[in-house]
Design an enzyme around this catalytic site. Sequence first.
Site, PDB file in Angstrom:
ATOM      1  N   ARG A  20       0.846  -1.195   0.000  1.00 25.59           N
ATOM      2  CA  ARG A  20       0.000   0.000   0.000  1.00 25.59           C
ATOM      3  C   ARG A  20       0.880   1.242   0.000  1.00 25.59           C
ATOM      4  O   ARG A  20       1.671   1.434   0.932  1.00 25.59           O
ATOM      5  CB  ARG A  20      -0.893   0.008   1.244  1.00 25.59           C
ATOM      6  CG  ARG A  20      -1.828   1.206   1.390  1.00 25.59           C
ATOM      7  CD  ARG A  20      -2.591   1.127   2.710  1.00 25.59           C
ATOM      8  NE  ARG A  20      -3.332  -0.127   2.833  1.00 25.59           N
ATOM      9  CZ  ARG A  20      -3.841  -0.580   3.980  1.00 25.59           C
ATOM     10  NH1 ARG A  20      -3.688   0.119   5.109  1.00 25.59           N
ATOM     11  NH2 ARG A  20      -4.492  -1.730   4.001  1.00 25.59           N
ATOM     12  N   HIS A  80       1.574  -2.125   5.668  1.00 28.06           N
ATOM     13  CA  HIS A  80       1.412  -2.469   4.257  1.00 28.06           C
ATOM     14  C   HIS A  80       2.416  -1.721   3.377  1.00 28.06           C
ATOM     15  O   HIS A  80       2.835  -2.231   2.338  1.00 28.06           O
ATOM     16  CB  HIS A  80       0.003  -2.123   3.786  1.00 28.06           C
ATOM     17  CG  HIS A  80      -1.047  -3.094   4.206  1.00 28.06           C
ATOM     18  ND1 HIS A  80      -1.374  -4.212   3.467  1.00 28.06           N
ATOM     19  CD2 HIS A  80      -1.867  -3.118   5.286  1.00 28.06           C
ATOM     20  CE1 HIS A  80      -2.352  -4.878   4.066  1.00 28.06           C
ATOM     21  NE2 HIS A  80      -2.670  -4.238   5.174  1.00 28.06           N
ATOM     22  N   ASP A 134      -3.652  -8.403   3.280  1.00 24.32           N
ATOM     23  CA  ASP A 134      -4.997  -8.663   3.786  1.00 24.32           C
ATOM     24  C   ASP A 134      -5.611  -9.735   2.903  1.00 24.32           C
ATOM     25  O   ASP A 134      -5.659  -9.577   1.672  1.00 24.32           O
ATOM     26  CB  ASP A 134      -5.861  -7.397   3.718  1.00 24.32           C
ATOM     27  CG  ASP A 134      -5.382  -6.302   4.659  1.00 24.32           C
ATOM     28  OD1 ASP A 134      -4.618  -6.607   5.593  1.00 24.32           O
ATOM     29  OD2 ASP A 134      -5.769  -5.137   4.448  1.00 24.32           O
ATOM     30  N   HIS A 166      -5.409  -9.783   8.446  1.00 24.94           N
ATOM     31  CA  HIS A 166      -4.156  -9.037   8.328  1.00 24.94           C
ATOM     32  C   HIS A 166      -2.962  -9.887   8.766  1.00 24.94           C
ATOM     33  O   HIS A 166      -2.896 -10.322   9.911  1.00 24.94           O
ATOM     34  CB  HIS A 166      -4.284  -7.783   9.208  1.00 24.94           C
ATOM     35  CG  HIS A 166      -3.102  -6.880   9.216  1.00 24.94           C
ATOM     36  ND1 HIS A 166      -3.175  -5.576   8.799  1.00 24.94           N
ATOM     37  CD2 HIS A 166      -1.821  -7.054   9.627  1.00 24.94           C
ATOM     38  CE1 HIS A 166      -1.997  -4.992   8.951  1.00 24.94           C
ATOM     39  NE2 HIS A 166      -1.153  -5.884   9.448  1.00 24.94           N
TER      40      HIS A 166
END
Length: 271
Positions: free
Chosen positions: A108, A153, A160, A245
């Site tokens: 991310r 992330h 996830d 997670h």
Amino acid sequence: MTRFSRAFRGLATALTALVAVTAAPAPATARAETEPKAPQDFVALATVDPTIIQEMRYVTRHNFVGEPIDGYRQRLCILTRPAAEALHRAQIRLLRQGYSLKVYDCYRPQRAVDHFVRWAEDLGDQRMKAEFYPEVDKTRLFEDGYIAEKSGHSRGSTVDLTLVRLPAKPTRPYRPGQPLVPCYAPQAERFPDNSVDMGTGYDCFDTRSHTLDPRVQGVQRANRLLLKNTLEDVGLVNLPEEWWHFTYKPEPYPDTYFDFPVSAKSLAGRR
């Protein structure tokens, strides 16, 4: 006007033009070329294991913000190679039992985390509350740990994910504006997902999402434990507050938060 004055004026004009060129905004193509790239040991998960299902939520409107998130340009799971290879090992085990992994989010970018922060600070934007945080006051998202200024992330080894019973059924696309149902409602009532029943939907801001929440029993608890035990056996550690997670340990980049976009271009140009 003397020759010296004319020369001086000519030099001043040239300098002014040079400053103007230097100050002009860079063209879009130049800016695109300066986008940060992923380090060499980041990979697209599909190149390591193409059988793992990908349903990348943050490139769509079906997430707690209600719009595509900054930095997500393609439906692509990017991870550090060790994390991707660990998922591959887990997938081999699960396929033998009639299941597949399905990832919702992988690497991310920091700019996506910044988007989450801006959204959390906008208390007037509650368009997705009925599904993702029906019992949580938005003023408490930071205090309760649902939103933070940094995310694991962004280090590239956190993912996830969930389980899907094979053969996988298609998931109905989300339609913006459709009625929203609490993420902890019975599986038959909440947003249809082709995953097994984990007791809540993905990204459910609720204590029922804690992996070992005592209210989650029976088949739902068994499904969570199957996911948890399988992934922990290959080196991925669960975050107790979120059943979905997991982080590969040891992380290759434990202190680095990357910001390259989620795009094949971020992985391009390698030898």
